[in-house]
Design a protein around this motif. Structure first.
Motif, PDB file in Angstrom:
ATOM      1  N   GLU A   1       0.855  -1.185   0.000  1.00  0.00           N
ATOM      2  CA  GLU A   1       0.000   0.000   0.000  1.00  0.00           C
ATOM      3  C   GLU A   1       0.891   1.235   0.000  1.00  0.00           C
ATOM      4  O   GLU A   1       1.890   1.287   0.702  1.00  0.00           O
TER       5      GLU A   1
ATOM      6  N   PRO B   1       3.910  -8.949   4.655  1.00  0.00           N
ATOM      7  CA  PRO B   1       2.535  -9.410   4.403  1.00  0.00           C
ATOM      8  C   PRO B   1       1.618  -8.209   4.187  1.00  0.00           C
ATOM      9  O   PRO B   1       1.776  -7.164   4.809  1.00  0.00           O
ATOM     10  N   MET B   2       0.696  -8.370   3.277  1.00  0.00           N
ATOM     11  CA  MET B   2      -0.278  -7.304   3.013  1.00  0.00           C
ATOM     12  C   MET B   2      -1.279  -7.281   4.162  1.00  0.00           C
ATOM     13  O   MET B   2      -1.694  -8.342   4.641  1.00  0.00           O
ATOM     14  N   PRO B   3      -1.694  -6.085   4.613  1.00  0.00           N
ATOM     15  CA  PRO B   3      -2.716  -6.033   5.652  1.00  0.00           C
ATOM     16  C   PRO B   3      -4.035  -6.560   5.094  1.00  0.00           C
ATOM     17  O   PRO B   3      -4.267  -6.503   3.892  1.00  0.00           O
ATOM     18  N   PRO B   4      -4.886  -7.080   5.962  1.00  0.00           N
ATOM     19  CA  PRO B   4      -6.170  -7.590   5.462  1.00  0.00           C
ATOM     20  C   PRO B   4      -6.974  -6.438   4.863  1.00  0.00           C
ATOM     21  O   PRO B   4      -6.833  -5.289   5.275  1.00  0.00           O
ATOM     22  N   PRO B   5      -7.796  -6.725   3.875  1.00  0.00           N
ATOM     23  CA  PRO B   5      -8.601  -5.658   3.279  1.00  0.00           C
ATOM     24  C   PRO B   5      -9.570  -5.078   4.297  1.00  0.00           C
ATOM     25  O   PRO B   5     -10.014  -5.761   5.217  1.00  0.00           O
ATOM     26  N   SER B   6      -9.860  -3.808   4.143  1.00  0.00           N
ATOM     27  CA  SER B   6     -10.805  -3.182   5.072  1.00  0.00           C
ATOM     28  C   SER B   6     -12.185  -3.800   4.859  1.00  0.00           C
ATOM     29  O   SER B   6     -12.544  -4.169   3.743  1.00  0.00           O
ATOM     30  N   PRO B   7     -12.966  -3.918   5.933  1.00  0.00           N
ATOM     31  CA  PRO B   7     -14.287  -4.549   5.783  1.00  0.00           C
ATOM     32  C   PRO B   7     -15.196  -3.707   4.887  1.00  0.00           C
ATOM     33  O   PRO B   7     -15.045  -2.496   4.784  1.00  0.00           O
TER      34      PRO B   7
END
Length: 115
Positions: free
Chosen positions: A61, A84-90
């Motif tokens: 990002e 690691p990529m952060p989890p996608p925002s909800p």
């Protein structure tokens, strides 16, 4: 008896343009040097094409304060090891359901019969 006649072609001293260009010798161009690889920690395309990453190409990002963040929220960064990529925002909550449809109006009464 049949006779074969051989007609001679007129010889022209002029050369066609195609033949002229076929005879031209064009020196081979030296191979272009390959661009150096992009060092770890640098934006792969930040200053134009700096060549492939020396190690790993990592999709990350982009910093939200970067001027091009609105257009390109992700960036390819060269790294020794990818983070690691952060989890996608909800996803935002779904809008409320629509109210049920109104019932159809009653049909009009039939016309009176003629007397």
């Amino acid at each position: 008896a049949s006779r074969c006649t051989v007609r001679s072609k007129m010889v022209d001293n002029r050369m066609s343009a195609v033949d002229f260009w076929r005879q031209q010798v064009v020196p081979a161009l030296p191979p272009s040097p390959s661009p150096p690889c992009t060092a770890p920690g640098r934006d792969r395309h930040g200053t134009g094409n700096s060549g492939d990453c020396c190690e790993n190409s990592c999709l990350e990002e982009r910093d939200p304060t970067d001027p091009v963040y609105a257009l390109y929220s992700l960036v390819v960064v060269c790294r020794s090891a990818c983070r690691p990529m952060p989890p996608p925002s909800p996803l935002p909550p779904a809008p409320p359901a629509l109210p049920p449809a109104l019932p159809a109006p009653p049909s009009p009464p039939p016309p009176p019969s003629p007397p």
